[in-house]
Enzyme design. Structure first.
Site, PDB file in Angstrom:
ATOM      1  N   MET A  31       0.848  -1.201   0.000  1.00  8.33           N
ATOM      2  CA  MET A  31       0.000   0.000   0.000  1.00  8.33           C
ATOM      3  C   MET A  31       0.886   1.255   0.000  1.00  8.33           C
ATOM      4  SD  MET A  31      -3.433  -0.944   2.054  1.00  8.33           S
ATOM      5  CE  MET A  31      -2.807  -0.754   3.698  1.00  8.33           C
ATOM      6  N   GLY A  32       2.142   1.093  -0.430  1.00  7.05           N
ATOM      7  CA  GLY A  32       3.023   2.252  -0.548  1.00  7.05           C
ATOM      8  C   GLY A  32       3.577   2.690   0.800  1.00  7.05           C
ATOM      9  N   ALA A  33       4.091   3.952   0.826  1.00 10.60           N
ATOM     10  CA  ALA A  33       4.819   4.462   2.003  1.00 10.60           C
ATOM     11  C   ALA A  33       5.877   3.421   2.389  1.00 10.60           C
ATOM     12  CB  ALA A  33       3.878   4.769   3.162  1.00 10.60           C
ATOM     13  N   LEU A  34       6.693   3.105   1.410  1.00 11.73           N
ATOM     14  CA  LEU A  34       7.568   1.938   1.514  1.00 11.73           C
ATOM     15  C   LEU A  34       8.702   2.147   2.515  1.00 11.73           C
ATOM     16  CD1 LEU A  34       7.802   1.043  -2.271  1.00 11.73           C
ATOM     17  CD2 LEU A  34       6.187   0.192  -0.558  1.00 11.73           C
ATOM     18  N   GLY A  37      11.399  -2.956   5.053  1.00 11.18           N
ATOM     19  CA  GLY A  37      10.708  -4.257   5.047  1.00 11.18           C
ATOM     20  C   GLY A  37      10.207  -4.586   3.649  1.00 11.18           C
ATOM     21  N   HIS A  38       9.550  -3.605   2.999  1.00 16.14           N
ATOM     22  CA  HIS A  38       9.069  -3.832   1.632  1.00 16.14           C
ATOM     23  C   HIS A  38      10.250  -4.094   0.687  1.00 16.14           C
ATOM     24  CE1 HIS A  38       5.764  -1.047   3.133  1.00 16.14           C
ATOM     25  NE2 HIS A  38       5.083  -2.094   2.748  1.00 16.14           N
ATOM     26  N   GLN A  62     -10.377  -2.323   2.447  1.00 18.97           N
ATOM     27  CA  GLN A  62      -9.873  -3.089   3.589  1.00 18.97           C
ATOM     28  C   GLN A  62      -9.756  -2.243   4.854  1.00 18.97           C
ATOM     29  OE1 GLN A  62      -5.914  -4.004   1.648  1.00 18.97           O
ATOM     30  NE2 GLN A  62      -5.166  -3.831   3.718  1.00 18.97           N
ATOM     31  N   GLU A 149       5.709 -11.304   7.350  1.00 19.54           N
ATOM     32  CA  GLU A 149       5.024 -12.003   8.446  1.00 19.54           C
ATOM     33  C   GLU A 149       4.533 -11.078   9.549  1.00 19.54           C
ATOM     34  OE1 GLU A 149       7.300 -15.492   9.634  1.00 19.54           O
ATOM     35  OE2 GLU A 149       6.017 -16.600   8.235  1.00 19.54           O
TER      36      GLU A 149
HETATM   37  O1  PAF Z   1      -0.232  -5.861   3.636  1.00 16.74           O
HETATM   38  C1  PAF Z   1      -0.607  -4.911   2.915  1.00 16.74           C
HETATM   39  O2  PAF Z   1       0.098  -3.920   2.707  1.00 16.74           O
HETATM   40  C2  PAF Z   1      -1.978  -4.971   2.289  1.00 16.74           C
HETATM   41  O3  PAF Z   1      -2.899  -5.572   3.130  1.00 16.74           O
HETATM   42  C3  PAF Z   1      -1.988  -5.646   0.904  1.00 16.74           C
HETATM   43  C4  PAF Z   1      -1.584  -7.107   0.990  1.00 16.74           C
HETATM   44  C5  PAF Z   1      -1.049  -4.911  -0.036  1.00 16.74           C
HETATM   45  C6  PAF Z   1      -3.395  -5.600   0.301  1.00 16.74           C
HETATM   46  O4  PAF Z   1      -3.842  -4.293   0.156  1.00 16.74           O
END
Ligand code: PAF
Length: 281
Positions: A31-34, A37-38, A62, A149
């Site tokens: 969902m960005g704002a990386l 971890g990403h 969500q 995780e």
């Molecule tokens: O974990 C997240 O960042 C979000 O829940 C995902 C998996 C990108 C779905 O919007």
């Protein structure tokens, strides 16, 4: 040079050409704002696939809390340059209209794994995650998809989605990446003020200390100790502490009943809701 796609048709034609050349595709949904971890997911995906695609999409369906959705950090330009520096080949950044041209009505039932912890505290959250993740899988058709995780329960939900709908890909679980002081990396950490940020590592420190000698206590005693330690930190407003089996996500009442038990926490710190978890054994 990373390629940026805003439209489904465009990323699909890019990926179709790559697949025609025999390339494998790894997907890192975000969902960005990386943060680091990403980027560790991107680097791993790059080692294991020919082409790596990241998605950056703050998925409105969500969020059960409209303020959380509104305040969710958005840093698209920075995200693109971080992705590029980590070796990502393409980023998919659709608008809400592109992802959801009509109202979304899908309803998933994942059974007992969705009725505990995050599922219990955030009604509709996992339904929204399943909707977007399934769509992303259908758009990108990756060979592998990478998930951290920290969102352990989310990963269990996605595994069930993949198995229930026979989606042909591998889910690759990746360890939680922590700051040097132990705080689990999260996009939400950037909303903590200096005082909150200084206290936040206690979330992990308490879990780490208390679980070290797990055999000397029962799961209920461990939970009580963790709750007591958290209650001594006045800025923490604990939502839950749970000790659960890693496969069923149901409460462990006796260590011998679970092959692998994990402790999970969600708490509010200032304006931010933080989660963390740690394998006990
Ligand atoms: O974990 C997240 O960042 C979000 O829940 C995902 C998996 C990108 C779905 O919007």
């Amino acid at each position: 040079m990373i390629q940026v796609f805003n439209y489904i048709a465009d990323i699909q034609s890019f990926l179709n050409a790559k697949r025609d050349s025999g390339y494998s595709v790894g997907l890192v949904p975000t969902m960005g704002a990386l943060h680091e971890g990403h980027l560790s997911l991107i680097r791993r995906a790059k080692r294991e696939n020919d082409i790596v695609v990241a998605s950056v999409f703050v998925n409105p369906v969500q969020f059960n809390n409209p303020v959380d959705l509104e305040k969710y950090p958005r840093t698209p330009e920075r995200d693109i340059s971080l992705l590029e520096s980590a070796g990502c080949d393409a980023v998919f950044m659709p608008s809400v209209e592109e992802m959801y041209p009509t109202q979304v009505t899908d309803h998933y039932d994942f059974g007992s794994i969705e009725h505990v912890m995050e599922g219990a505290c955030r009604p509709g959250h996992f339904n929204g995650v399943a909707i977007v993740v399934r769509k992303l899988f259908e758009i990108v058709e990756p060979d592998r998809a990478y998930f951290g995780e920290k969102d352990f329960q989310q990963q269990a939900i996605i595994r069930k989605l993949v198995s229930d709908y026979n989606i042909n890909l591998e889910i690759v679980p990746c360890d939680i990446v922590r700051e040097n002081d132990g705080l689990a990396m999260s996009s939400r950490n950037m909303r903590l003020n200096a005082e909150e940020r200084a206290i936040a590592p206690m979330i992990y420190k308490v879990l780490h200390e208390t679980t070290a000698n797990f055999e000397t206590m029962s799961p209920a005693e461990m939970k009580a100790i963790v709750l007591k330690k958290y209650s001594e930190i006045k800025q923490f407003d604990v939502e839950y502490v749970e000790i659960a089996d890693e496969t069923t996500l149901q409460t462990v009442t006796d260590w011998k009943d679970s092959e692998h038990a994990r402790i999970f926490v969600a708490l509010q710190l200032g304006p931010v809701r933080l989660i963390d978890n740690l394998r006990i054994y």
